[in-house]
Design a protein around this motif. Structure first.
Motif, PDB file in Angstrom:
ATOM      1  N   GLY A  34      48.524  30.597  49.468  1.00  0.00           N
ATOM      2  CA  GLY A  34      49.424  31.729  49.648  1.00  0.00           C
ATOM      3  C   GLY A  34      49.254  32.774  48.561  1.00  0.00           C
ATOM      4  N   MET A  35      49.051  32.327  47.323  1.00  0.00           N
ATOM      5  CA  MET A  35      48.804  33.272  46.236  1.00  0.00           C
ATOM      6  C   MET A  35      47.485  34.005  46.443  1.00  0.00           C
ATOM      7  SD  MET A  35      50.202  31.447  42.739  1.00  0.00           S
ATOM      8  CE  MET A  35      49.899  29.736  43.149  1.00  0.00           C
ATOM      9  N   GLY A  36      46.495  33.289  46.992  1.00  0.00           N
ATOM     10  CA  GLY A  36      45.221  33.942  47.303  1.00  0.00           C
ATOM     11  C   GLY A  36      45.393  35.029  48.343  1.00  0.00           C
ATOM     12  N   LYS A  37      46.215  34.771  49.356  1.00  0.00           N
ATOM     13  CA  LYS A  37      46.471  35.789  50.379  1.00  0.00           C
ATOM     14  C   LYS A  37      47.215  36.984  49.790  1.00  0.00           C
ATOM     15  CE  LYS A  37      46.473  32.642  54.346  1.00  0.00           C
ATOM     16  NZ  LYS A  37      47.269  32.037  55.450  1.00  0.00           N
ATOM     17  N   PHE A  38      48.112  36.727  48.836  1.00  0.00           N
ATOM     18  CA  PHE A  38      48.815  37.826  48.161  1.00  0.00           C
ATOM     19  C   PHE A  38      47.813  38.751  47.471  1.00  0.00           C
ATOM     20  CE2 PHE A  38      50.158  39.190  43.895  1.00  0.00           C
ATOM     21  CZ  PHE A  38      51.098  40.146  44.244  1.00  0.00           C
ATOM     22  N   VAL A  39      46.841  38.165  46.765  1.00  0.00           N
ATOM     23  CA  VAL A  39      45.859  38.979  46.059  1.00  0.00           C
ATOM     24  C   VAL A  39      45.025  39.797  47.038  1.00  0.00           C
ATOM     25  CG1 VAL A  39      43.814  38.914  44.573  1.00  0.00           C
ATOM     26  CG2 VAL A  39      45.744  37.417  44.082  1.00  0.00           C
ATOM     27  N   ILE A  40      44.507  39.146  48.080  1.00  0.00           N
ATOM     28  CA  ILE A  40      43.587  39.822  48.981  1.00  0.00           C
ATOM     29  C   ILE A  40      44.300  40.831  49.872  1.00  0.00           C
ATOM     30  CG2 ILE A  40      43.651  38.306  51.005  1.00  0.00           C
ATOM     31  CD1 ILE A  40      40.442  39.443  49.303  1.00  0.00           C
ATOM     32  N   SER A  41      45.591  40.605  50.150  1.00  0.00           N
ATOM     33  CA  SER A  41      46.315  41.472  51.083  1.00  0.00           C
ATOM     34  C   SER A  41      47.112  42.576  50.402  1.00  0.00           C
ATOM     35  CB  SER A  41      47.274  40.634  51.948  1.00  0.00           C
ATOM     36  OG  SER A  41      46.565  39.674  52.698  1.00  0.00           O
ATOM     37  N   LEU A  42      47.541  42.357  49.160  1.00  0.00           N
ATOM     38  CA  LEU A  42      48.413  43.326  48.492  1.00  0.00           C
ATOM     39  C   LEU A  42      47.890  43.773  47.123  1.00  0.00           C
ATOM     40  CD1 LEU A  42      51.883  41.726  49.331  1.00  0.00           C
ATOM     41  CD2 LEU A  42      50.899  43.787  50.334  1.00  0.00           C
ATOM     42  N   ALA A  43      47.641  42.816  46.225  1.00  0.00           N
ATOM     43  CA  ALA A  43      47.304  43.190  44.857  1.00  0.00           C
ATOM     44  C   ALA A  43      45.946  43.882  44.761  1.00  0.00           C
ATOM     45  CB  ALA A  43      47.332  41.955  43.958  1.00  0.00           C
ATOM     46  N   LEU A  44      44.920  43.313  45.403  1.00  0.00           N
ATOM     47  CA  LEU A  44      43.600  43.930  45.336  1.00  0.00           C
ATOM     48  C   LEU A  44      43.563  45.299  46.021  1.00  0.00           C
ATOM     49  CD1 LEU A  44      40.653  43.731  44.445  1.00  0.00           C
ATOM     50  CD2 LEU A  44      40.157  42.640  46.637  1.00  0.00           C
ATOM     51  N   PRO A  45      44.134  45.466  47.226  1.00  0.00           N
ATOM     52  CA  PRO A  45      44.184  46.810  47.807  1.00  0.00           C
ATOM     53  C   PRO A  45      44.880  47.818  46.891  1.00  0.00           C
ATOM     54  CG  PRO A  45      44.663  45.198  49.491  1.00  0.00           C
ATOM     55  CD  PRO A  45      44.608  44.445  48.186  1.00  0.00           C
ATOM     56  N   ALA A  46      45.935  47.390  46.212  1.00  0.00           N
ATOM     57  CA  ALA A  46      46.611  48.294  45.273  1.00  0.00           C
ATOM     58  C   ALA A  46      45.674  48.693  44.136  1.00  0.00           C
ATOM     59  CB  ALA A  46      47.870  47.626  44.715  1.00  0.00           C
ATOM     60  N   LEU A  47      44.880  47.747  43.640  1.00  0.00           N
ATOM     61  CA  LEU A  47      43.930  48.052  42.576  1.00  0.00           C
ATOM     62  C   LEU A  47      42.888  49.064  43.045  1.00  0.00           C
ATOM     63  CD1 LEU A  47      42.772  47.415  39.741  1.00  0.00           C
ATOM     64  CD2 LEU A  47      41.426  45.620  40.830  1.00  0.00           C
ATOM     65  N   VAL A  48      42.400  48.898  44.282  1.00  0.00           N
ATOM     66  CA  VAL A  48      41.408  49.826  44.837  1.00  0.00           C
ATOM     67  C   VAL A  48      41.992  51.235  44.942  1.00  0.00           C
ATOM     68  CG1 VAL A  48      40.065  50.392  46.901  1.00  0.00           C
ATOM     69  CG2 VAL A  48      40.119  48.041  46.056  1.00  0.00           C
ATOM     70  N   ILE A  49      43.207  51.351  45.480  1.00  0.00           N
ATOM     71  CA  ILE A  49      43.853  52.661  45.612  1.00  0.00           C
ATOM     72  C   ILE A  49      44.036  53.291  44.237  1.00  0.00           C
ATOM     73  CG2 ILE A  49      45.996  53.820  46.266  1.00  0.00           C
ATOM     74  CD1 ILE A  49      46.253  51.821  48.565  1.00  0.00           C
TER      75      ILE A  49
END
Length: 318
Positions: A34-49
């Motif tokens: 679940g933490m992995g999905k948080f990173v790939i779905s929310l945290a990483l996209p935020a970093l890209v933006i």
């Protein structure tokens, strides 16, 4: 050496905390996933933006840097893909991830601090240019191939259609498109959403490293040596050497940027590599390769820094 160790040591501490937490039963496998999905779905996209909207593209655009870094990354990607696919007989998804692991650096969390330590402010320009290559070229291409390989039992047409549909819903691809649009239009986000994006982006590194450690618990190393060796050699040696060769053909005017390109390429693969592999059931292989390449990168980066400090372009930060 001590300065480089001060940057890499916290990475291993967070990985160790994830491993110990999983081994001690503080978190379950489902919670780690679940933490992995948080990173790939929310945290990483935020970093890209965040990376794509911090400054207008025209302020950091260097055609030769983009061409050299992009061509070198493509060459290493397809070399890794071909070796995995036709020599080692890996799956399409596995081959795509092998190519990605050899050609896409951990630019934000390892590459940038090290380059900033060596070159100072020039590191931010190199990071922005490298992120454009990684987020707009390498990652979408690798995800498209990996998604195509995941369309089991479908015809070519249906597989391609399914791939594009899934890519259109991929949070990383959506973030790349949104970030590029905002940057091109020079639109500044309001204070509240900008702060929220920054907070999510800050969570991507520690949570991703924690997940890596958790995935290492129970990891079977048998049969992974060939994968780890291929990915480590490709990422830590072939990628920076390919960038150096391309820079000889496509020279960059700023000598400090030339050094930055090689140092960014010498960083290990991105920290969310195992989390991307989790989508295709390859998190064990990806986690083992990431840990090995991160450990070995202390030596390889030190060698590249030692080589570049002999020239006038590479000077310690004041």
């Amino acid at each position: 050496m001590l300065q480089i160790l001060s940057i890499t040591a916290p990475i291993f501490v967070l990985i160790a905390i994830g491993f110990i937490s999983s081994r001690a039963g503080m978190v379950s496998r489902e919670q780690i996933a679940g933490m992995g999905k948080f990173v790939i779905s929310l945290a990483l996209p935020a970093l890209v933006i965040k990376a794509l909207t911090e400054r207008p593209l025209h302020q950091v655009f260097d055609r030769n840097y983009l061409l050299a870094y992009g061509l070198a990354s493509l060459a290493v990607f397809w070399l890794g893909f071909a070796f995995s696919r036709w020599v080692r007989k890996d799956s399409l998804s596995g081959s795509a991830l092998s190519g990605l692991g050899m050609s896409m650096s951990n630019s934000g969390f390892i590459g940038y601090p090290i380059v900033a330590m060596v070159l100072g402010p020039t590191a931010a320009v190199g990071l922005a240019l490298g992120m454009m290559v990684e987020n707009l070229l390498m990652l979408p291409m690798a995800l498209a191939l990996a998604e195509a390989g995941d369309q089991r039992g479908a015809g070519v047409g249906r597989a391609l259609l399914g791939t594009f549909k899934r890519l259109a819903r991929n949070p990383i691809i959506i973030a790349i498109s949104l970030g590029l649009l905002l940057s091109l239009l020079e639109i500044r986000l309001p204070a509240v959403p900008r702060k929220a994006i920054e907070m999510l982006a800050m969570a991507s590194a520690p949570v991703a490293l924690f997940v890596i450690g958790g995935n290492l618990d129970g990891l079977k190393v048998g049969g992974l040596f060939a994968d780890v060796a291929q990915l480590s050699i490709g990422k830590l040696l072939l990628h920076p050497l390919a960038v150096l060769l391309c820079l000889l053909v496509l020279p960059v005017q700023d000598p400090a940027l030339r050094v930055a390109a090689v140092l960014f390429a010498s960083a290990p693969m991105m920290s969310i590599y195992p989390i991307i592999g989790q989508r295709y059931g390859l998190e064990g292989r990806c986690a083992a390769a990431l840990v090995a390449s991160t450990v070995l990168s202390f030596l390889s980066i030190s060698v590249f820094i030692g080589g570049c400090t002999d020239g006038s372009a590479c000077h310690p930060r004041p």
